[in-house]
Design a protein around this motif. Sequence first.
Motif, PDB file in Angstrom:
ATOM      1  N   VAL A  31       0.819  -1.216   0.000  1.00 20.96           N
ATOM      2  CA  VAL A  31       0.000   0.000   0.000  1.00 20.96           C
ATOM      3  C   VAL A  31       0.850   1.262   0.000  1.00 20.96           C
ATOM      4  O   VAL A  31       0.535   2.233  -0.689  1.00 20.96           O
ATOM      5  CB  VAL A  31      -0.976  -0.012   1.191  1.00 20.96           C
ATOM      6  N   ASN A  32       1.944   1.269   0.740  1.00 29.66           N
ATOM      7  CA  ASN A  32       2.741   2.487   0.883  1.00 29.66           C
ATOM      8  C   ASN A  32       3.743   2.716  -0.245  1.00 29.66           C
ATOM      9  O   ASN A  32       4.185   3.854  -0.427  1.00 29.66           O
ATOM     10  CB  ASN A  32       3.482   2.472   2.221  1.00 29.66           C
ATOM     11  N   ASN A 147      -9.046  -5.065   3.353  1.00 28.65           N
ATOM     12  CA  ASN A 147      -9.308  -4.547   4.701  1.00 28.65           C
ATOM     13  C   ASN A 147      -9.379  -5.669   5.729  1.00 28.65           C
ATOM     14  O   ASN A 147      -8.883  -5.519   6.851  1.00 28.65           O
ATOM     15  CB  ASN A 147     -10.597  -3.721   4.717  1.00 28.65           C
ATOM     16  N   ALA A 150      -5.895  -6.808   6.415  1.00 30.20           N
ATOM     17  CA  ALA A 150      -5.234  -5.787   7.241  1.00 30.20           C
ATOM     18  C   ALA A 150      -5.679  -5.915   8.696  1.00 30.20           C
ATOM     19  O   ALA A 150      -4.844  -5.868   9.609  1.00 30.20           O
ATOM     20  CB  ALA A 150      -5.543  -4.396   6.702  1.00 30.20           C
ATOM     21  N   TRP A 157      -5.120   1.556   8.376  1.00 32.97           N
ATOM     22  CA  TRP A 157      -4.971   2.484   7.261  1.00 32.97           C
ATOM     23  C   TRP A 157      -5.205   3.900   7.762  1.00 32.97           C
ATOM     24  O   TRP A 157      -6.052   4.121   8.621  1.00 32.97           O
ATOM     25  CB  TRP A 157      -6.006   2.207   6.166  1.00 32.97           C
TER      26      TRP A 157
END
Length: 160
Positions: A31-32, A147, A150, A157
């Motif tokens: 994601v980053n 999600n 995660a 997030w």
Amino acid sequence: MKKALIGILPIIFLLVGCFSDPVKDDLLRYVNHEMNTAFELEDTAISAYNNVSGVNYSDDETMYAALVDDVIPNYNEFIKELNYVSVETDELSEIHEIYIEGADIQYNAFVKITMALEEQDASIIEEANGMLDEAKRHLRNYRSKLNKLADEHDVEWEKE
């Protein structure tokens, strides 16, 4: 004393390594870092489409030009970028594949809309709209599973 300390250090490093979570690390990197360019390309393409569709629709020529000049080229680059993204864990890889499938369906829908505009065929537009709905289901499934993964790995997030 010094020899005893040297003998303990490898055990401490080994224990620290046992508490590492490869899925969490993969998610954070994904994601980053990995998805930054892809997210930008997708946003550019979808924004261009939204500017000429739905309530923003003005005429076929404007929509066609936006699709050919902006939407399809940017979305094509987005899909290429998705395929270059490096994913290290099976859990995340399965979820990323859902995103690729949805993106492929959406890309083909954009191409089909272009064809419908060229041929002035409303039935092709209906087919393309069905494809866009299917793509949305894939993308919602992707977000939901991402999600959930995660949450399972204690990744939070940042809210935009």
